[in-house]
Design an enzyme around this catalytic site. Sequence first.
Site, PDB file in Angstrom:
ATOM      1  N   GLY A  32       0.816  -1.253   0.084  1.00 20.73           N
ATOM      2  CA  GLY A  32      -0.001   0.090   0.107  1.00 20.73           C
ATOM      3  C   GLY A  32       0.616   1.256   0.033  1.00 20.73           C
ATOM      4  CB  ALA A  33       2.057   3.906   1.233  1.00 24.17           C
ATOM      5  CG  HIS A  38       3.242   0.851  -5.693  1.00 27.84           C
ATOM      6  ND1 HIS A  38       3.324   1.742  -4.322  1.00 27.84           N
ATOM      7  CD2 HIS A  38       3.800  -0.237  -5.053  1.00 27.84           C
ATOM      8  CE1 HIS A  38       4.167   1.322  -3.496  1.00 27.84           C
ATOM      9  NE2 HIS A  38       4.210  -0.038  -3.604  1.00 27.84           N
ATOM     10  N   GLY A 156       8.953  -4.069  -8.692  1.00 31.11           N
ATOM     11  CA  GLY A 156      10.024  -3.218  -9.058  1.00 31.11           C
ATOM     12  C   GLY A 156      11.441  -3.469  -9.054  1.00 31.11           C
TER      13      GLY A 156
END
Length: 296
Positions: A32-33, A38, A156
Site C-alpha cells: 500500500g501507500a 506501483h 519493481g
Amino acid sequence: MIERLADPAEARAWCAERRESGASVGFVPTMGALHIGHLSLVERAVAENDFACVSVFVNPLQFDDPSDLECYPRDFEGDARLLEGVGCAMVFTGTLEQFFPGELSADGALASARLVDPGPAAEGLEGACRSGHFGGVATIVERLFEVVEPERAYFGRKDYQQALVIADLARRRGGPRGIVCDIVRESSGLACSSRNALLTDGERERAVCLSRSLETVDAAWREGARDAALLGALLRENLERVGVEVEYAELRDPERWSAAAPLGELERAVALVAARVGGVRLIDNRVLGVGGDGRG
Ligand code: PAF
C-alpha cells in the site's frame, strides 16, 4: 468500478472465477501507500492481462523493527481510488490471521518453522541488515500466489534483491511468470518509495544523494573503472559526504548473486545502496553501463 475485498478467501474465489472462464490475471503485490512506481506496475498488468489485481497488506512477517512496522504509511481507501484510476479490477487486503487461518499461535505470531526458506539470493546486503526479512517476504508472497494464482506477477527493480528472491520462489513452485519493471524516479532522481512520504523537505533533498552516488559510479564505469573495491569506495564516499547513515554501498554481479561483494575486476555490475536519511531507511540500485534513464 474496482472490487474492494477485505478477505483473502474472497479474493481467491474472485480470481478462480476469472481463471476458470479462461481469463488471465496479472498481479501486483504491495504494502500500500501507493505511488507512481506501483501504478506503473499496475498499468502494465492491466495492459498485459484480462484482469489486474493488487494486494495491499503491510506484512508484519517481514519487519524486524516494530517501530518501522508501526510507522509504515497506510491508506487503503486512497490506494483503492488510485488503482481504480488505472483500470485495476480488484484490490484485496486481509489480516495475518486471514492469510494464515488456524496457523497463528495465541500471541498472534506465525511459527518460525512455518516461514518459507527464501533461498541463496537472500544472503548478504538486505538479508544481512534485516534479520528474517526475506523469510517474511517469501512466506507472504507464496501465500499471495496461492490466493491469486496469477499468470504474471509484477515487481519493481528498486527492491533488487527481493526480485531475485521472488524469481527463485516462482521458479520453485512453477509460476507465475515474474516481470521485473524499471525503477520509477522523481524528477530529482530519488527512487519512488512509500517511505518517501515520511521524509521532511530537508531529508528529501539529502535523499537524492542515493541516486546521485549511483550515477557517479555509473559514470566511472562508463569511463572504464572496473575494480570492485574502488567502485564500492566511490559509492560509499559519495553517500557519506552528504552525512547520511550508510548501511551498505556495494557491488554485485547481476548474473550471479553472492553474499559478499565480488573482488577484483568486474565484467558486469549492479551497485546497491541502503542508507538512513533522518529516521527513514531508503534503498536504491543501478545496473552499471546499462542506460542513462535510471534503469538498474
Ligand atoms: O515490495 C513489497 O511491497 C513487499 O515486500 C511485498 C512484495 C508486497 C511483500 O509483502
